[in-house]
Design a protein around this motif. Structure first.
Motif, PDB file in Angstrom:
ATOM      1  N   GLY A 345      11.460  -0.385  -0.289  1.00  0.00           N
ATOM      2  CA  GLY A 345      12.608   0.262  -0.913  1.00  0.00           C
ATOM      3  C   GLY A 345      13.340  -0.643  -1.876  1.00  0.00           C
ATOM      4  N   TRP A 346      12.781  -1.827  -2.134  1.00  0.00           N
ATOM      5  CA  TRP A 346      13.421  -2.792  -3.027  1.00  0.00           C
ATOM      6  C   TRP A 346      13.081  -2.487  -4.478  1.00  0.00           C
ATOM      7  CZ3 TRP A 346      11.430  -7.666   0.041  1.00  0.00           C
ATOM      8  CH2 TRP A 346      12.091  -7.717   1.281  1.00  0.00           C
ATOM      9  N   GLU A 347      14.085  -2.593  -5.347  1.00  0.00           N
ATOM     10  CA  GLU A 347      13.848  -2.341  -6.767  1.00  0.00           C
ATOM     11  C   GLU A 347      13.001  -3.450  -7.390  1.00  0.00           C
ATOM     12  OE1 GLU A 347      16.214  -1.804 -11.022  1.00  0.00           O
ATOM     13  OE2 GLU A 347      17.353  -2.141  -9.169  1.00  0.00           O
ATOM     14  N   VAL A 348      12.057  -3.080  -8.218  1.00  0.00           N
ATOM     15  CA  VAL A 348      11.252  -4.049  -8.966  1.00  0.00           C
ATOM     16  C   VAL A 348      12.042  -4.422 -10.216  1.00  0.00           C
ATOM     17  CG1 VAL A 348       9.074  -4.460 -10.166  1.00  0.00           C
ATOM     18  CG2 VAL A 348       9.110  -3.058  -8.073  1.00  0.00           C
ATOM     19  N   HIS A 349      12.483  -5.674 -10.282  1.00  0.00           N
ATOM     20  CA  HIS A 349      13.385  -6.085 -11.370  1.00  0.00           C
ATOM     21  C   HIS A 349      13.101  -7.543 -11.735  1.00  0.00           C
ATOM     22  CE1 HIS A 349      16.964  -5.385 -13.829  1.00  0.00           C
ATOM     23  NE2 HIS A 349      17.363  -6.601 -13.511  1.00  0.00           N
ATOM     24  N   PRO A 350      12.021  -7.808 -12.455  1.00  0.00           N
ATOM     25  CA  PRO A 350      11.664  -9.199 -12.786  1.00  0.00           C
ATOM     26  C   PRO A 350      12.706  -9.902 -13.641  1.00  0.00           C
ATOM     27  CG  PRO A 350      10.218  -7.633 -13.911  1.00  0.00           C
ATOM     28  CD  PRO A 350      10.993  -6.847 -12.919  1.00  0.00           C
ATOM     29  N   ASP A 351      13.458  -9.168 -14.453  1.00  0.00           N
ATOM     30  CA  ASP A 351      14.481  -9.824 -15.271  1.00  0.00           C
ATOM     31  C   ASP A 351      15.509 -10.542 -14.396  1.00  0.00           C
ATOM     32  OD1 ASP A 351      13.226  -8.875 -17.490  1.00  0.00           O
ATOM     33  OD2 ASP A 351      14.756  -7.395 -18.025  1.00  0.00           O
ATOM     34  N   THR A 373       8.928 -20.300  -4.412  1.00  0.00           N
ATOM     35  CA  THR A 373       8.202 -20.486  -3.160  1.00  0.00           C
ATOM     36  C   THR A 373       7.825 -19.175  -2.479  1.00  0.00           C
ATOM     37  OG1 THR A 373      10.418 -21.036  -2.328  1.00  0.00           O
ATOM     38  CG2 THR A 373       8.850 -22.841  -2.547  1.00  0.00           C
ATOM     39  N   GLU A 374       8.437 -18.075  -2.912  1.00  0.00           N
ATOM     40  CA  GLU A 374       8.003 -16.743  -2.479  1.00  0.00           C
ATOM     41  C   GLU A 374       8.332 -15.745  -3.570  1.00  0.00           C
ATOM     42  OE1 GLU A 374       9.350 -15.206   1.276  1.00  0.00           O
ATOM     43  OE2 GLU A 374       9.109 -17.139   2.297  1.00  0.00           O
ATOM     44  N   ASN A 375       7.371 -14.892  -3.883  1.00  0.00           N
ATOM     45  CA  ASN A 375       7.582 -13.727  -4.728  1.00  0.00           C
ATOM     46  C   ASN A 375       6.402 -12.801  -4.465  1.00  0.00           C
ATOM     47  OD1 ASN A 375       7.142 -12.696  -8.049  1.00  0.00           O
ATOM     48  ND2 ASN A 375       8.990 -12.211  -6.893  1.00  0.00           N
ATOM     49  N   GLY A 376       6.699 -11.553  -4.231  1.00  0.00           N
ATOM     50  CA  GLY A 376       5.631 -10.604  -3.939  1.00  0.00           C
ATOM     51  C   GLY A 376       6.225  -9.279  -3.550  1.00  0.00           C
ATOM     52  N   MET A 377       5.386  -8.364  -3.110  1.00  0.00           N
ATOM     53  CA  MET A 377       5.863  -7.023  -2.778  1.00  0.00           C
ATOM     54  C   MET A 377       5.008  -6.398  -1.691  1.00  0.00           C
ATOM     55  SD  MET A 377       4.360  -4.436  -5.601  1.00  0.00           S
ATOM     56  CE  MET A 377       4.273  -3.213  -4.297  1.00  0.00           C
ATOM     57  N   ALA A 378       5.619  -5.461  -0.970  1.00  0.00           N
ATOM     58  CA  ALA A 378       4.918  -4.709   0.068  1.00  0.00           C
ATOM     59  C   ALA A 378       4.447  -3.383  -0.509  1.00  0.00           C
ATOM     60  CB  ALA A 378       5.839  -4.461   1.256  1.00  0.00           C
ATOM     61  N   SER A 379       3.230  -3.010  -0.129  1.00  0.00           N
ATOM     62  CA  SER A 379       2.712  -1.692  -0.487  1.00  0.00           C
ATOM     63  C   SER A 379       1.849  -1.178   0.657  1.00  0.00           C
ATOM     64  CB  SER A 379       1.906  -1.736  -1.797  1.00  0.00           C
ATOM     65  OG  SER A 379       0.863  -2.685  -1.714  1.00  0.00           O
ATOM     66  N   ASP A 380       1.651   0.108   0.684  1.00  0.00           N
ATOM     67  CA  ASP A 380       0.895   0.754   1.765  1.00  0.00           C
ATOM     68  C   ASP A 380      -0.587   0.692   1.421  1.00  0.00           C
ATOM     69  OD1 ASP A 380       0.151   2.167   3.979  1.00  0.00           O
ATOM     70  OD2 ASP A 380       0.807   4.115   3.222  1.00  0.00           O
ATOM     71  N   ASP A 381      -1.165  -0.499   1.588  1.00  0.00           N
ATOM     72  CA  ASP A 381      -2.544  -0.739   1.151  1.00  0.00           C
ATOM     73  C   ASP A 381      -3.542  -0.318   2.216  1.00  0.00           C
ATOM     74  OD1 ASP A 381      -1.586  -2.009  -1.184  1.00  0.00           O
ATOM     75  OD2 ASP A 381      -1.339  -3.888  -0.100  1.00  0.00           O
ATOM     76  N   SER A 382      -4.681   0.179   1.774  1.00  0.00           N
ATOM     77  CA  SER A 382      -5.766   0.500   2.694  1.00  0.00           C
ATOM     78  C   SER A 382      -7.096   0.188   2.018  1.00  0.00           C
ATOM     79  CB  SER A 382      -5.716   1.976   3.110  1.00  0.00           C
ATOM     80  OG  SER A 382      -5.781   2.825   1.973  1.00  0.00           O
ATOM     81  N   VAL A 383      -8.101  -0.048   2.833  1.00  0.00           N
ATOM     82  CA  VAL A 383      -9.434  -0.374   2.331  1.00  0.00           C
ATOM     83  C   VAL A 383     -10.205   0.924   2.111  1.00  0.00           C
ATOM     84  CG1 VAL A 383     -11.585  -1.608   2.784  1.00  0.00           C
ATOM     85  CG2 VAL A 383      -9.409  -2.544   3.605  1.00  0.00           C
ATOM     86  N   ARG A 384     -10.725   1.102   0.891  1.00  0.00           N
ATOM     87  CA  ARG A 384     -11.545   2.264   0.565  1.00  0.00           C
ATOM     88  C   ARG A 384     -12.835   1.778  -0.072  1.00  0.00           C
ATOM     89  NH1 ARG A 384      -6.287   3.999  -0.672  1.00  0.00           N
ATOM     90  NH2 ARG A 384      -5.632   5.873   0.467  1.00  0.00           N
ATOM     91  N   ASP A 385     -13.941   2.127   0.550  1.00  0.00           N
ATOM     92  CA  ASP A 385     -15.256   1.690   0.065  1.00  0.00           C
ATOM     93  C   ASP A 385     -15.314   0.171  -0.088  1.00  0.00           C
ATOM     94  OD1 ASP A 385     -16.152   4.361  -0.111  1.00  0.00           O
ATOM     95  OD2 ASP A 385     -15.233   4.569  -2.093  1.00  0.00           O
ATOM     96  N   GLY A 386     -14.696  -0.515   0.868  1.00  0.00           N
ATOM     97  CA  GLY A 386     -14.758  -1.970   0.887  1.00  0.00           C
ATOM     98  C   GLY A 386     -13.811  -2.667  -0.063  1.00  0.00           C
ATOM     99  N   ARG A 387     -12.897  -1.925  -0.721  1.00  0.00           N
ATOM    100  CA  ARG A 387     -12.004  -2.533  -1.705  1.00  0.00           C
ATOM    101  C   ARG A 387     -10.569  -2.078  -1.462  1.00  0.00           C
ATOM    102  NH1 ARG A 387     -14.112  -5.035  -5.843  1.00  0.00           N
ATOM    103  NH2 ARG A 387     -12.294  -4.668  -7.159  1.00  0.00           N
ATOM    104  N   VAL A 388      -9.629  -2.872  -1.955  1.00  0.00           N
ATOM    105  CA  VAL A 388      -8.208  -2.517  -1.916  1.00  0.00           C
ATOM    106  C   VAL A 388      -7.685  -2.613  -3.338  1.00  0.00           C
ATOM    107  CG1 VAL A 388      -5.942  -3.020  -0.952  1.00  0.00           C
ATOM    108  CG2 VAL A 388      -7.998  -3.479   0.412  1.00  0.00           C
ATOM    109  N   ASP A 389      -7.339  -1.477  -3.920  1.00  0.00           N
ATOM    110  CA  ASP A 389      -6.872  -1.452  -5.307  1.00  0.00           C
ATOM    111  C   ASP A 389      -5.347  -1.406  -5.301  1.00  0.00           C
ATOM    112  OD1 ASP A 389      -6.707  -1.321  -8.021  1.00  0.00           O
ATOM    113  OD2 ASP A 389      -7.414   0.747  -8.207  1.00  0.00           O
ATOM    114  N   ASP A 390      -4.709  -2.569  -5.312  1.00  0.00           N
ATOM    115  CA  ASP A 390      -3.245  -2.674  -5.230  1.00  0.00           C
ATOM    116  C   ASP A 390      -2.638  -2.785  -6.627  1.00  0.00           C
ATOM    117  OD1 ASP A 390      -4.480  -5.173  -5.419  1.00  0.00           O
ATOM    118  OD2 ASP A 390      -2.924  -6.211  -4.289  1.00  0.00           O
TER     119      ASP A 390
END
Length: 470
Positions: A345-351, A373-390
């Protein structure tokens, strides 16, 4: 061809026709080989093995086992089973060409209740560091990433001044045992979270909620940091010493004087509360106008100890917060509509990252070199056909790296960037639902699957290394 080399080749030479949405432009400072690109983790979030080889309970073991505290009743009991799978996880770092690794040492794993060393726990971290050195990966060790031994919390935790001295004892032991293996020591991770979320509103362990508790806990955390810096310098002089602060960008909902003041006070509470004592040797006066009656007990010499010179400052950034005046002296959130958000629920705001970095450089004449030392984001990732397209994560990382580059172009001394996180992991009060990793973890089987973001990072780092060799 070794297993590591074969896996690295998998990411180093994708088809030329395949679009690459990650690689920065040729003019970016990120192509410089002296700019480190690494990945980060934390002990309680990945290690598991909470009752093995003499490890003692931590406040997060207690908190996560308390019904209603963590989503779905999840705990860190198994997590990513990194304690048993660490060799394969370090191989992932090599396969993905990461140049540095930031991890944390679990305080409850390396000392008993009397402060005596636990040889088995210390040996685990020594093996980890030795293997990283063999691989040529720079080592960044965090001493405290929130997992306070429960027996210290039973005696008051960070509300007890004595905990700061016990932390110095712990830093003393680790820096003697691991001397020469750690390139950069980080005393504390995100003291704002430990103090405010742990003691101010109760959302994190140990789950207490009192404004005065928060400011006193913060003072003892920072005092422990300053005491630890002194022993780290004495025991391991060749290493760099720093601390990691999570920072927040506050923006005003309108140009009104009240809303602009509200945004400033948001940043005082999130940023100056930590950075002013570290870099100015004093707490910001506005903090106690915002939270009247919460001034901590400060003894003679404390602020000089806290303001011990730093070799670097770690900055963790995830989102901005838009605020408006609460009609008095504080602020309330005013979430904008129609903006991109992550699974958290966090806004994506690189500026916001760029603005904070350039603002810190203007505010603090003695600002040390910075690592993100930390930067990243959470997403509802799942493996499909052996890959994760995030896809969202790829765009997120590229845009935030561009913001870092803009801050560097503006003169801010930034030495590196760590993706949070290497692995999907136990996300504190959100359990295992929120996935921050560039490597997907199936928590049932413990199978690791590098996501598309990891593949693109590896490709860029391989390209950068090839240019350096050429």
């Amino acid at each position: 061809m070794t297993q590591d080399t074969a896996a690295a080749a998998q990411f180093a030479a994708p088809p030329a026709s395949q679009a690459d949405p990650f690689t920065p432009p040729a003019t970016s400072a990120l192509w410089r080989r002296d700019f480190l690109l690494g990945a980060a983790t934390a002990a309680y979030q990945i290690e598991g093995a909470v009752r093995e080889d003499g490890r003692l309970p931590s406040i997060w073991d207690t908190f996560s086992a308390t019904p209603g505290k963590v989503l779905a009743g999840d705990t860190g009991e198994t997590a990513c089973d990194h304690y048993h799978r660490w060799e394969a996880d370090l191989d992932l770092l090599t396969q993905l060409h990461f140049e540095a690794y930031r991890f944390s040492i679990a305080w409850p794993r390396v000392m008993d209740e009397a402060g005596r060393p636990n040889a088995k726990g210390i040996a685990f971290y020594r093996r980890l560091l030795e293997r990283l050195k063999e691989k040529g990966i720079r080592t960044f060790a965090t001493l405290y990433h929130w997992d306070l031994p429960q027996h210290l919390e039973d005696r008051g935790g960070w509300l007890n001044r004595d905990t700061a001295y016990r932390f110095a004892d712990y830093a003393d032991l680790m820096s003697r045992e691991l001397k020469g293996l750690v390139d950069s020591w980080m005393t504390l991770n995100e003291p704002w979270c430990s103090a405010y979320l742990g003691y101010g509103n109760g959302h994190h362990a140990p789950g207490l909620a009192n404004g005065r508790y928060a400011t006193q806990a913060m003072h003892h955390l920072l005092l422990g940091h300053g005491l630890a810096v002194t022993v780290l310098r004495a025991n391991d002089p060749a290493s760099a010493k720093g601390i990691v602060a999570n920072v927040g960008r506050g923006t005003a909902d309108s140009p009104s004087e009240a809303d602009v003041r509200a945004a400033r006070r948001f940043e005082v509470q999130h940023n100056a509360w930590i950075l002013d004592p570290l870099l100015k040797g004093e707490y910001p006066r506005e903090l106690f106008e915002l939270w009247p009656g919460t001034e901590p007990l400060v003894l003679d010499g404390d602020m000089e100890t806290i303001a011990a010179p730093l070799d670097f400052l770690g900055i963790n950034y995830y989102f901005r917060t838009n605020v408006k005046s609460d009609g008095a002296h504080g602020f309330v959130e005013a979430p904008p509509e129609g903006v991109e958000r992550t699974q958290m629920g966090w806004e994506v705001h690189p500026d916001g990252l760029r603005d904070l970095l350039t603002g810190f450089a203007r505010t603090y004449d003695n600002l040390p070199p910075i690592y993100i030392t930390e930067n990243g984001m959470a997403s509802d990732d799942s493996v499909r056909d052996g890959r994760v397209d995030d896809t969202q994560r790829i765009a997120f990382l590229k845009r935030h790296l561009a913001a870092v580059n803009e801050a560097m172009d503006a003169g801010v001394d930034i030495r590196g960037y760590f993706v949070w996180s290497l692995l999907d992991n136990f996300e504190w009060a959100f359990g295992y639902e929120r996935r921050f990793g560039v490597v997907h973890v199936d928590y049932g089987t413990q199978v690791r699957t590098p996501k598309r973001s990891a593949e693109l990072i590896a490709r860029f780092l391989a390209q950068r290394r090839a240019l350096d060799v050429a």
